[in-house]
Every structure is written in C-alpha cells, then in structure tokens.
Design a protein around this motif. Structure first.
Motif, PDB file in Angstrom:
ATOM      1  N   GLY A 204       0.813  -1.216   0.000  1.00  0.00           N
ATOM      2  CA  GLY A 204       0.000   0.000   0.000  1.00  0.00           C
ATOM      3  C   GLY A 204       0.844   1.262   0.000  1.00  0.00           C
ATOM      4  N   ARG A 205       1.937   1.250   0.769  1.00  0.00           N
ATOM      5  CA  ARG A 205       2.828   2.407   0.827  1.00  0.00           C
ATOM      6  C   ARG A 205       3.504   2.657  -0.522  1.00  0.00           C
ATOM      7  N   HIS A 206       3.918   1.572  -1.167  1.00  0.00           N
ATOM      8  CA  HIS A 206       4.547   1.699  -2.491  1.00  0.00           C
ATOM      9  C   HIS A 206       3.572   2.294  -3.507  1.00  0.00           C
ATOM     10  N   LEU A 207       2.340   1.818  -3.504  1.00  0.00           N
ATOM     11  CA  LEU A 207       1.355   2.329  -4.456  1.00  0.00           C
ATOM     12  C   LEU A 207       1.032   3.791  -4.173  1.00  0.00           C
ATOM     13  N   ALA A 208       0.924   4.152  -2.898  1.00  0.00           N
ATOM     14  CA  ALA A 208       0.642   5.545  -2.544  1.00  0.00           C
ATOM     15  C   ALA A 208       1.776   6.464  -2.986  1.00  0.00           C
ATOM     16  N   GLU A 209       3.027   6.029  -2.816  1.00  0.00           N
ATOM     17  CA  GLU A 209       4.168   6.834  -3.231  1.00  0.00           C
ATOM     18  C   GLU A 209       4.233   6.950  -4.747  1.00  0.00           C
ATOM     19  N   THR A 210       3.945   5.854  -5.441  1.00  0.00           N
ATOM     20  CA  THR A 210       3.943   5.890  -6.911  1.00  0.00           C
ATOM     21  C   THR A 210       2.871   6.847  -7.419  1.00  0.00           C
ATOM     22  N   LEU A 211       1.702   6.811  -6.799  1.00  0.00           N
ATOM     23  CA  LEU A 211       0.630   7.733  -7.174  1.00  0.00           C
ATOM     24  C   LEU A 211       1.071   9.175  -6.967  1.00  0.00           C
ATOM     25  N   ARG A 212       1.723   9.457  -5.838  1.00  0.00           N
ATOM     26  CA  ARG A 212       2.176  10.820  -5.570  1.00  0.00           C
ATOM     27  C   ARG A 212       3.148  11.301  -6.642  1.00  0.00           C
ATOM     28  N   VAL A 213       4.095  10.458  -7.018  1.00  0.00           N
ATOM     29  CA  VAL A 213       5.091  10.836  -8.019  1.00  0.00           C
ATOM     30  C   VAL A 213       4.427  11.097  -9.370  1.00  0.00           C
ATOM     31  N   ILE A 214       3.506  10.244  -9.759  1.00  0.00           N
ATOM     32  CA  ILE A 214       2.839  10.402 -11.053  1.00  0.00           C
ATOM     33  C   ILE A 214       2.043  11.702 -11.078  1.00  0.00           C
ATOM     34  N   ILE A 215       1.279  11.966 -10.026  1.00  0.00           N
ATOM     35  CA  ILE A 215       0.479  13.191  -9.984  1.00  0.00           C
ATOM     36  C   ILE A 215       1.379  14.422  -9.998  1.00  0.00           C
ATOM     37  N   ASP A 216       2.447  14.390  -9.212  1.00  0.00           N
ATOM     38  CA  ASP A 216       3.381  15.533  -9.206  1.00  0.00           C
ATOM     39  C   ASP A 216       3.951  15.777 -10.596  1.00  0.00           C
ATOM     40  N   GLU A 217       4.298  14.712 -11.300  1.00  0.00           N
ATOM     41  CA  GLU A 217       4.895  14.860 -12.621  1.00  0.00           C
ATOM     42  C   GLU A 217       3.865  15.358 -13.633  1.00  0.00           C
ATOM     43  N   LEU A 218       2.646  14.869 -13.562  1.00  0.00           N
ATOM     44  CA  LEU A 218       1.605  15.339 -14.479  1.00  0.00           C
ATOM     45  C   LEU A 218       1.298  16.819 -14.247  1.00  0.00           C
ATOM     46  N   VAL A 219       1.199  17.192 -12.975  1.00  0.00           N
ATOM     47  CA  VAL A 219       0.936  18.598 -12.655  1.00  0.00           C
ATOM     48  C   VAL A 219       2.103  19.477 -13.109  1.00  0.00           C
ATOM     49  N   ARG A 220       3.341  19.033 -12.828  1.00  0.00           N
ATOM     50  CA  ARG A 220       4.518  19.805 -13.214  1.00  0.00           C
ATOM     51  C   ARG A 220       4.588  19.984 -14.731  1.00  0.00           C
ATOM     52  N   SER A 221       4.325  18.916 -15.475  1.00  0.00           N
ATOM     53  CA  SER A 221       4.456  18.980 -16.926  1.00  0.00           C
ATOM     54  C   SER A 221       3.389  19.859 -17.565  1.00  0.00           C
ATOM     55  N   HIS A 222       2.266  20.068 -16.850  1.00  0.00           N
ATOM     56  CA  HIS A 222       1.208  20.925 -17.390  1.00  0.00           C
ATOM     57  C   HIS A 222       1.232  22.326 -16.788  1.00  0.00           C
ATOM     58  N   GLY A 223       2.122  22.556 -15.842  1.00  0.00           N
ATOM     59  CA  GLY A 223       2.342  23.907 -15.345  1.00  0.00           C
ATOM     60  C   GLY A 223       1.360  24.407 -14.304  1.00  0.00           C
ATOM     61  N   ARG A 224       0.333  23.640 -13.979  1.00  0.00           N
ATOM     62  CA  ARG A 224      -0.619  24.088 -12.965  1.00  0.00           C
ATOM     63  C   ARG A 224      -1.426  22.886 -12.479  1.00  0.00           C
ATOM     64  N   PRO A 225      -1.881  22.913 -11.223  1.00  0.00           N
ATOM     65  CA  PRO A 225      -2.676  21.797 -10.704  1.00  0.00           C
ATOM     66  C   PRO A 225      -4.085  21.816 -11.254  1.00  0.00           C
ATOM     67  N   ARG A 226      -4.475  20.768 -11.917  1.00  0.00           N
ATOM     68  CA  ARG A 226      -5.833  20.638 -12.434  1.00  0.00           C
ATOM     69  C   ARG A 226      -6.267  19.184 -12.298  1.00  0.00           C
ATOM     70  N   THR A 227      -7.524  18.971 -12.016  1.00  0.00           N
ATOM     71  CA  THR A 227      -8.011  17.600 -11.886  1.00  0.00           C
ATOM     72  C   THR A 227      -8.467  17.029 -13.220  1.00  0.00           C
ATOM     73  N   ASP A 228      -8.465  17.860 -14.256  1.00  0.00           N
ATOM     74  CA  ASP A 228      -8.959  17.382 -15.555  1.00  0.00           C
ATOM     75  C   ASP A 228      -7.844  17.324 -16.604  1.00  0.00           C
ATOM     76  N   ILE A 229      -6.596  17.241 -16.157  1.00  0.00           N
ATOM     77  CA  ILE A 229      -5.502  17.120 -17.095  1.00  0.00           C
ATOM     78  C   ILE A 229      -5.633  15.806 -17.855  1.00  0.00           C
ATOM     79  N   HIS A 230      -5.538  15.861 -19.158  1.00  0.00           N
ATOM     80  CA  HIS A 230      -5.583  14.673 -20.004  1.00  0.00           C
ATOM     81  C   HIS A 230      -4.333  14.637 -20.873  1.00  0.00           C
ATOM     82  N   LEU A 231      -3.830  13.447 -21.104  1.00  0.00           N
ATOM     83  CA  LEU A 231      -2.721  13.244 -22.026  1.00  0.00           C
ATOM     84  C   LEU A 231      -3.221  12.519 -23.266  1.00  0.00           C
TER      85      LEU A 231
END
Length: 231
Positions: A204-231
């Motif tokens: 569970g800890r590994h999955l939670a950390e992986t989720l955090r990294v993915i979200i941080d990277e998606l937000v960073r790559s799009h320049g702003r926090p949004r819940t509707d970011i799509h790739l």
C-alpha cells in the motif's frame, strides 16, 4: 480465430503500455487489421477486450481510441489497486506461512532488488530501467501466481495493464527508481518472513508513493494543478 484475436490483442496491448500507441491514438479496425494481417473480426474482439481493461475507449460516431490518461483516472486506478494488491499480498503471505514453497520465488527476487538498489548510481540509465521493469514484472507475476483466490488474481492482472502505461512517468529519474527498488525489497522481505500485515502495508505504501510521483509529474508537466488534465 481465438489465436488471431490473442495475437492482435497482445500486440496492441504491448504498444499501448509502451506508449508507442499514445493516449488518444485512433484505432480504426480496418487500419489495425491491415497492419497485423488480420480480418476485422479478431481486431474487433481484441479492441473490446482492451476496452474492458480500460485501455481503449469506444467513442460514439468515431473509431476506437487509446484511453486518455487523466489525474482523476490515475487517482481512481491507484485507489482501487490500493484495495486489491495489499489484500493479495496479505493472503499470499499468510498462505506462505504454512506452505513456504508458495512464496519461495520472492526470496531470490529480494536479493536481486537489493543488488539493484546498491548499483543504482553505477549502471547506465537504460540498462537500469530495463532491469527494473523486468524485476517488477516478475514480482507482479509471482504475486498473481501465488494468490489462491482466482477472482482477486484476475482483478489484479486486469488493472495492472493500465498502470504499465504510467511507469515512464513514475520512474523517470534514477533516484526514484532506486527508492522503488527499496520498496520492492521491503515487500519481498515481508512476504518471505511471514509478516502478512507488513506485506500489505508495504504494498500500500509503495502504491501511494507511486501515485504521488505520477500526480506531481503530471501537474509539473502541465504547469498548474488541475483535476482534468488529459494526455
């Protein structure tokens, strides 16, 4: 027909997971059939199977497309995995306490993760990446193979396909890859030492950390926090 469907399904799945077919890519039955030398029927069946796994979307009035990656979708996927996979790890560890052979494959795997962790700063990035994915794939396969509940095992397999598309985002630097190797080492160790609650917590800890990294990277790559970011 079944073998052709399986072939088309596996080739498309491999391309989607590797992002060779990126999110949003069109999947015309005719074009796919021509590429793979198949009739449209096995292509249609393969696309339906991929749709059930969440890798393909059928848009009314359009051809099928590779499913997008969104923050909400990533969160939902990992929230579900954080229910399924710790349960599988707990079950496997409990069963291994009375049947050590069931978890024997995790012992040498733990040693390999330890070796990778120590060498993370020394090996070429591409070699390290490739080796890491090989080891994590083996971990996933061992967990599924040792899970005695077929419904749980099937659910774990089904949602792992979506997660594989995200691994380039989650492990795009050596530091995080090395940390993920340490997390897998702790998971393997808890399983072989017969600590079911620790095994579940580590997964569970590994999955939670992986989720955090993915979200941080998606937000960073799009320049702003949004819940509707799509790739």
């Amino acid at each position: 027909m079944a073998s052709k469907t399986e072939s088309v399904y596996q080739r498309l799945k491999d391309e989607i997971e590797a992002l060779t077919l990126p999110p949003g890519a069109r999947l015309s039955e005719l074009t796919v059939a021509e590429r793979f030398g198949a009739s449209r029927t096995p292509v249609r069946e393969a696309l339906r199977r991929l749709a059930r796994e969440g890798l393909v979307d059928f848009v009314p009035g359009e051809v099928a497309r590779v499913s997008p990656i969104s923050l909400n979708g990533v969160r939902e996927l990992f929230e579900f995995r954080m229910i399924l996979e710790p349960s599988a790890a707990r079950m496997v560890t409990l069963d291994g306490m009375s049947d050590p052979e069931r978890v024997s494959a995790f012992r040498p795997l733990a040693a390999e993760f330890e070796t990778m962790r120590r060498r993370a700063g020394d090996e070429a990035w591409e070699d390290l990446h490739s080796r890491f994915y090989e080891l994590t794939e083996r971990f996933d396969q061992h967990l599924v193979a040792a899970t005695r509940n077929p419904l749980l095992a099937e659910a774990v397999v089904q949602y792992r396909g979506q997660s594989k598309r995200l691994r380039k985002i989650a492990h795009n630097d050596p530091e995080h890859l090395a940390e993920s190797a340490r997390e897998h080492l702790r998971m393997c160790t808890a399983v072989v030492e017969g600590r079911p609650e620790a095994a579940a917590e580590e997964v569970g800890r590994h999955l939670a950390e992986t989720l955090r990294v993915i979200i941080d990277e998606l937000v960073r790559s799009h320049g702003r926090p949004r819940t509707d970011i799509h790739l």
